[in-house]
Enzyme design. Structure first.
Site, mmCIF file in Angstrom:
data_model
loop_
_atom_site.group_PDB
_atom_site.id
_atom_site.type_symbol
_atom_site.label_atom_id
_atom_site.label_comp_id
_atom_site.label_asym_id
_atom_site.label_seq_id
_atom_site.Cartn_x
_atom_site.Cartn_y
_atom_site.Cartn_z
ATOM 1 N N ASP A 75 11.650 -4.981 -7.279
ATOM 2 C CA ASP A 75 11.529 -5.785 -6.066
ATOM 3 C C ASP A 75 11.214 -7.249 -6.363
ATOM 4 O O ASP A 75 10.835 -7.607 -7.477
ATOM 5 C CB ASP A 75 10.425 -5.196 -5.168
ATOM 6 C CG ASP A 75 9.148 -4.879 -5.939
ATOM 7 O OD1 ASP A 75 8.832 -5.603 -6.901
ATOM 8 O OD2 ASP A 75 8.458 -3.897 -5.590
ATOM 9 N N ASP A 110 -1.382 3.424 -0.650
ATOM 10 C CA ASP A 110 -0.800 4.110 0.505
ATOM 11 C C ASP A 110 0.453 4.908 0.121
ATOM 12 O O ASP A 110 1.229 5.318 0.987
ATOM 13 C CB ASP A 110 -0.485 3.116 1.642
ATOM 14 C CG ASP A 110 0.590 2.107 1.251
ATOM 15 O OD1 ASP A 110 1.130 2.197 0.129
ATOM 16 O OD2 ASP A 110 0.895 1.222 2.084
ATOM 17 N N HIS A 154 3.199 4.022 -1.575
ATOM 18 C CA HIS A 154 4.545 3.427 -1.584
ATOM 19 C C HIS A 154 4.960 2.988 -2.977
ATOM 20 O O HIS A 154 4.132 2.777 -3.854
ATOM 21 C CB HIS A 154 4.677 2.304 -0.548
ATOM 22 C CG HIS A 154 4.158 0.965 -0.973
ATOM 23 N ND1 HIS A 154 3.036 0.386 -0.435
ATOM 24 C CD2 HIS A 154 4.630 0.065 -1.871
ATOM 25 C CE1 HIS A 154 2.844 -0.807 -0.969
ATOM 26 N NE2 HIS A 154 3.794 -1.027 -1.855
ATOM 27 N N GLU A 164 7.303 0.809 2.028
ATOM 28 C CA GLU A 164 6.000 1.106 2.630
ATOM 29 C C GLU A 164 6.092 2.326 3.554
ATOM 30 O O GLU A 164 7.185 2.803 3.853
ATOM 31 C CB GLU A 164 5.521 -0.134 3.384
ATOM 32 C CG GLU A 164 5.234 -1.297 2.429
ATOM 33 C CD GLU A 164 4.523 -2.430 3.123
ATOM 34 O OE1 GLU A 164 3.296 -2.335 3.245
ATOM 35 O OE2 GLU A 164 5.176 -3.387 3.546
HETATM 36 C C1 GLP Z 1 3.121 -3.506 -4.978
HETATM 37 C C2 GLP Z 1 4.455 -3.432 -5.684
HETATM 38 C C3 GLP Z 1 4.666 -2.026 -6.217
HETATM 39 C C4 GLP Z 1 3.488 -1.646 -7.101
HETATM 40 C C5 GLP Z 1 2.223 -1.656 -6.300
HETATM 41 C C6 GLP Z 1 0.983 -1.282 -7.112
HETATM 42 O O1 GLP Z 1 3.185 -2.915 -3.748
HETATM 43 N N1 GLP Z 1 5.537 -3.804 -4.837
HETATM 44 O O2 GLP Z 1 5.882 -1.968 -6.924
HETATM 45 O O3 GLP Z 1 3.710 -0.367 -7.649
HETATM 46 O O4 GLP Z 1 2.047 -2.941 -5.762
HETATM 47 O O5 GLP Z 1 0.535 -2.356 -7.854
HETATM 48 P P1 GLP Z 1 -0.657 -2.246 -8.901
HETATM 49 O O6 GLP Z 1 -0.073 -1.609 -10.121
HETATM 50 O O7 GLP Z 1 -1.064 -3.659 -9.168
HETATM 51 O O8 GLP Z 1 -1.715 -1.424 -8.289
#
Ligand code: GLP
Length: 269
Positions: free
Chosen positions: A72, A141, A143, A148
């Site tokens: 993304d 959550d 996702h 989401e």
């Molecule tokens: C965001 C990103 C996801 C990622 C998530 C968790 O929502 N778009 O791709 O997996 O954060 O991030 P973190 O690894 O910093 O907890």
């Protein structure tokens, strides 16, 4: 579905990096046969990137014949902004390794035609022969990417309006000026990969892990969709298992010896 449980974050990173290495080496990529790897951003993946860099710099692994596709990117954020996926991937991974930059694909959130950008991304993945291994993170959550809660489990790469929760979570890096939209691969885009690997660490993600592996497939916990993928590995640390049933944890721990063979056979580290 496999659930690999390691003691802590460092062990999760090491196991994941070894698994990716093993998959790339066994694939034996070359000029006519590239390995295609889907990649996440986010703090959970940092340790894995660090380990992969180590293996590459020690000459144990090469990304010369690897094509990557990131999950993304935010819309209307400069590439060099510290919060962008471009920035994250360049500084934490790509600039340290031997990948040809033209093989490192990230959605362009500044494209003039964002819908075309998303459709072209899907086509690039198809043209590359599909994704061999899609590695992803998960938010509390449940996702993945920016899919989401409530996102279609049949979704493909598209524009998403970000929820208030997500914008708040990202406040620090964007200094209060959070992006309102992002481009993200869809759940079906990830489902199409030959294999999916999801990293989950920390007690704050324990409830999400419970929802996505112990309960049914549900679009309010989009990662649960991968229960229906024929090749999914969830990898977590002890803290992330806090909401799981003792029986679940014991069952999967009992398989660890077998799982460890997946990273040890044939690989030299
Ligand atoms: C965001 C990103 C996801 C990622 C998530 C968790 O929502 N778009 O791709 O997996 O954060 O991030 P973190 O690894 O910093 O907890």
């Amino acid at each position: 579905m496999r659930l690999v449980i390691r003691d802590n974050v460092d062990q999760v990173s090491e196991w994941t990096a070894k698994y990716i290495t093993r998959r790339i080496k066994d694939f034996n990529p070359g000029p006519d046969k590239y390995f295609t790897l889907g990649l996440p951003t986010g703090s959970t993946s940092l340790g894995t990137y660090k380990k992969l860099i180590e293996f590459i710099q020690q000459g144990k692994l090469s990304f010369k014949y690897v094509k990557t596709f990131n999950m993304d990117e935010y819309v209307a954020i400069q590439r060099d902004h510290p919060g962008s996926s471009h920035s994250f991937m360049w500084h934490n991974f790509f600039k340290h390794i031997d990948i040809d930059p033209k093989n490192a694909h990230i959605l362009d959130g500044n494209a003039t035609d964002l819908i075309k950008e998303c459709n072209d991304y899907e086509k690039k993945i198809t043209d590359a022969g599909g994704i061999e291994l899609f590695v992803g993170g998960i938010a509390p959550d449940g996702h993945i990417g920016f899919n989401e809660p409530g996102s279609s489990l049949a979704s493909r790469t598209r524009i998403k309006i970000l929820s208030k929760d997500l914008s708040i979570a990202d406040t620090s890096v964007f200094e209060g000026n959070c992006p309102k939209q992002a481009l993200t691969v869809g759940i079906q885009t990830v489902m199409d990969a030959r294999e999916v690997m999801i990293l989950i660490t920390g007690a704050h993600k324990a409830y999400a892990l419970h929802k996505v592996i112990e309960e049914g497939v549900n679009h309010m916990w989009t990662v649960s969709a991968f229960q229906q993928h024929p090749q999914t590995i969830f990898i977590c640390d002890e803290d992330a298992t806090l909401e799981l049933k003792v029986k679940t944890v014991k069952y999967f721990k009992g398989l660890m010896e077998r799982y460890n063979q997946l990273i040890e056979e044939k690989c030299e580290y």
